[in-house]
Design a protein around this motif. Structure first.
Motif, PDB file in Angstrom:
ATOM      1  N   ARG A 162      -5.899   5.603  -7.582  1.00 33.14           N
ATOM      2  CA  ARG A 162      -6.855   6.699  -7.393  1.00 33.14           C
ATOM      3  C   ARG A 162      -7.833   6.395  -6.267  1.00 33.14           C
ATOM      4  O   ARG A 162      -9.017   6.691  -6.341  1.00 33.14           O
ATOM      5  CB  ARG A 162      -7.600   7.011  -8.691  1.00 33.14           C
ATOM      6  N   GLY A 163      -7.316   5.784  -5.206  1.00 33.27           N
ATOM      7  CA  GLY A 163      -8.150   5.516  -4.043  1.00 33.27           C
ATOM      8  C   GLY A 163      -9.214   4.466  -4.251  1.00 33.27           C
ATOM      9  O   GLY A 163     -10.170   4.379  -3.477  1.00 33.27           O
ATOM     10  N   GLY A 164      -9.052   3.642  -5.283  1.00 34.11           N
ATOM     11  CA  GLY A 164     -10.025   2.597  -5.566  1.00 34.11           C
ATOM     12  C   GLY A 164     -10.941   2.919  -6.724  1.00 34.11           C
ATOM     13  O   GLY A 164     -11.882   2.167  -7.010  1.00 34.11           O
ATOM     14  N   ASP A 174      -2.621   4.092  -3.764  1.00 33.08           N
ATOM     15  CA  ASP A 174      -2.467   2.864  -4.530  1.00 33.08           C
ATOM     16  C   ASP A 174      -2.352   1.634  -3.630  1.00 33.08           C
ATOM     17  O   ASP A 174      -1.700   1.682  -2.581  1.00 33.08           O
ATOM     18  CB  ASP A 174      -1.213   2.923  -5.409  1.00 33.08           C
ATOM     19  N   ILE A 175      -2.960   0.536  -4.081  1.00 38.96           N
ATOM     20  CA  ILE A 175      -2.795  -0.764  -3.448  1.00 38.96           C
ATOM     21  C   ILE A 175      -2.382  -1.739  -4.538  1.00 38.96           C
ATOM     22  O   ILE A 175      -3.102  -1.927  -5.528  1.00 38.96           O
ATOM     23  CB  ILE A 175      -4.076  -1.241  -2.758  1.00 38.96           C
ATOM     24  N   ILE A 222       0.850  -1.189   0.000  1.00 41.65           N
ATOM     25  CA  ILE A 222       0.000   0.000   0.000  1.00 41.65           C
ATOM     26  C   ILE A 222       0.887   1.240   0.000  1.00 41.65           C
ATOM     27  O   ILE A 222       1.785   1.353   0.834  1.00 41.65           O
ATOM     28  CB  ILE A 222      -0.917   0.032   1.234  1.00 41.65           C
ATOM     29  N   ASN A 223       0.621   2.171  -0.913  1.00 41.72           N
ATOM     30  CA  ASN A 223       1.285   3.473  -0.935  1.00 41.72           C
ATOM     31  C   ASN A 223       0.190   4.536  -0.895  1.00 41.72           C
ATOM     32  O   ASN A 223      -0.527   4.740  -1.882  1.00 41.72           O
ATOM     33  CB  ASN A 223       2.142   3.625  -2.195  1.00 41.72           C
ATOM     34  N   GLU A 244     -12.538   1.747 -14.451  1.00 41.43           N
ATOM     35  CA  GLU A 244     -12.181   3.149 -14.274  1.00 41.43           C
ATOM     36  C   GLU A 244     -13.467   3.949 -14.313  1.00 41.43           C
ATOM     37  O   GLU A 244     -14.154   3.984 -15.338  1.00 41.43           O
ATOM     38  CB  GLU A 244     -11.208   3.640 -15.343  1.00 41.43           C
ATOM     39  N   ALA A 245     -13.835   4.527 -13.208  1.00 36.41           N
ATOM     40  CA  ALA A 245     -15.124   5.193 -13.104  1.00 36.41           C
ATOM     41  C   ALA A 245     -15.007   6.412 -12.195  1.00 36.41           C
ATOM     42  O   ALA A 245     -14.101   6.489 -11.364  1.00 36.41           O
ATOM     43  CB  ALA A 245     -16.165   4.219 -12.563  1.00 36.41           C
ATOM     44  N   PRO A 246     -15.906   7.366 -12.325  1.00 41.85           N
ATOM     45  CA  PRO A 246     -15.867   8.555 -11.476  1.00 41.85           C
ATOM     46  C   PRO A 246     -16.235   8.226 -10.031  1.00 41.85           C
ATOM     47  O   PRO A 246     -16.792   7.162  -9.736  1.00 41.85           O
ATOM     48  CB  PRO A 246     -16.902   9.478 -12.116  1.00 41.85           C
ATOM     49  N   ASP A 247     -15.932   9.156  -9.161  1.00 46.27           N
ATOM     50  CA  ASP A 247     -16.188   8.995  -7.736  1.00 46.27           C
ATOM     51  C   ASP A 247     -17.688   8.931  -7.458  1.00 46.27           C
ATOM     52  O   ASP A 247     -18.421   9.853  -7.785  1.00 46.27           O
ATOM     53  CB  ASP A 247     -15.554  10.164  -6.974  1.00 46.27           C
ATOM     54  N   GLU A 248     -18.119   7.847  -6.847  1.00 54.09           N
ATOM     55  CA  GLU A 248     -19.514   7.704  -6.418  1.00 54.09           C
ATOM     56  C   GLU A 248     -19.570   7.212  -4.980  1.00 54.09           C
ATOM     57  O   GLU A 248     -20.555   6.580  -4.571  1.00 54.09           O
ATOM     58  CB  GLU A 248     -20.258   6.729  -7.343  1.00 54.09           C
ATOM     59  N   GLU A 249     -18.514   7.503  -4.209  1.00 56.46           N
ATOM     60  CA  GLU A 249     -18.428   6.923  -2.875  1.00 56.46           C
ATOM     61  C   GLU A 249     -19.545   7.397  -1.951  1.00 56.46           C
ATOM     62  O   GLU A 249     -20.225   6.590  -1.315  1.00 56.46           O
ATOM     63  CB  GLU A 249     -17.065   7.251  -2.259  1.00 56.46           C
TER      64      GLU A 249
END
Length: 308
Positions: free
Chosen positions: A245-247, A231-232, A142-143, A259-264
């Protein structure tokens, strides 16, 4: 149940940037009020404290606690005793042991308690979990490195006891790790770097493993400038998986698979509506337990002072 009427308590950057638009984009939930000493939203009822909100505010069903973790327990108690559902921003508290009484109180009041891990709702996390379930994992790195001045400008609470320091973003990586790996993980060693003028770490290097002895390393740093790193990297016997990109992005074998936009945060609020409708709770403490163990096992090193 009709629309879930939510009040946001604590109206800082995360509430403005994530919670407000997520509520607006999520069917079944509406923003009814704001409680904050320092900020408000035009057109919405505003109160200085959660006590004023609960006593004098409009009819609400739930609160989203976006205040610093050091004060969330008392606010959650007040909300649950008033018969409100409670969403806890991450981390769910300043201490692991303060959560069990909240879980018990929520059950007693028959209200939802939702300890959120927003990074688990990143678009590549569930595909990564499924991809790894079919392979033998050999190593994880993990970085997670970012510029604290960009993401937490002027937020002094993050450097105080209970504020977690670099573990505030680092716990996001741990929340993903504990979701995508098939076995339970635990900390075996940690190196924590504390600025000489701060009470929380600015960097941390963790060694973790699971019951099979899987080597896992995590590097967290608040001093990153330029491109940020979330990154993991997971090595398997066949190929390497990279969550970046944080998942939000997943790649393997030289190909981008997701690869998709943020929907968290819309994902969080959809889950909150589900839980409140069902009358159930969702409180996973493992990411916070890993951070607590890192503090318990960690060697402390003093580094240069940090000035915001």
């Amino acid at each position: 149940m009709g629309e879930l009427r939510v009040a946001i308590v604590g109206f800082g950057k995360i509430a403005r940037d994530q919670h407000v638009p997520a509520i607006a984009a999520t069917p079944g939930v509406t923003l009814a009020a704001v409680a904050s000493r320092n900020a408000s939203l035009p057109g919405l009822p505003h109160f200085a404290t959660i006590e004023e909100l609960l006593q004098d505010g409009p009819e609400i069903d739930a609160v989203a606690l976006c205040t610093p973790p050091q004060v969330r327990r008392q606010q959650a108690v007040a909300a649950l005793k008033a018969g409100k559902h409670v969403m806890l921003e991450k981390p769910p508290g300043a201490a692991v042991t303060e959560l069990d009484p909240l879980i018990a109180l929520a059950a007693e009041q028959r209200r939802t308690l939702f300890a959120t891990w927003h990074s688990r709702y990143a678009p590549a996390v569930e595909p990564a979990r499924a991809w790894l379930a079919e392979r033998r994992i050999t190593r994880v790195q993990i970085n997670w490195k970012e510029d604290v001045r960009v993401w937490h400008p002027g937020q002094s609470w993050i450097w105080e006891p209970g504020g977690l320091g670099v573990f505030d973003p680092g716990i996001n990586a741990l929340s993903i790790l504990t979701r995508i790996l098939p076995a339970r993980v635990f900390v075996t060693a940690a190196e924590l770097s504390f600025p000489s003028n701060r009470a929380a770490p600015i960097a941390a290097d963790l060694t973790l493993t699971d019951t099979s002895g899987l080597p896992i390393a995590a590097a967290f740093d608040f001093r990153q400038t330029g491109p940020q790193s979330w990154d993991i990297i997971v090595d398997t016997e066949s190929e390497q998986l990279v969550l970046s990109r944080g998942g939000a992005r997943m790649a393997a074998g030289g190909q981008t698979l997701v690869e998709a936009p943020d929907e968290e945060y819309p994902g969080l609020y959809r889950r909150f509506v589900e839980l409140a409708t069902d009358g159930s709770s969702d409180v996973d403490l493992l990411p916070l337990q890993l951070v607590a163990d890192a503090f318990l096992l960690g060697s402390r090193h003093i580094v240069e002072p940090f000035e915001d």
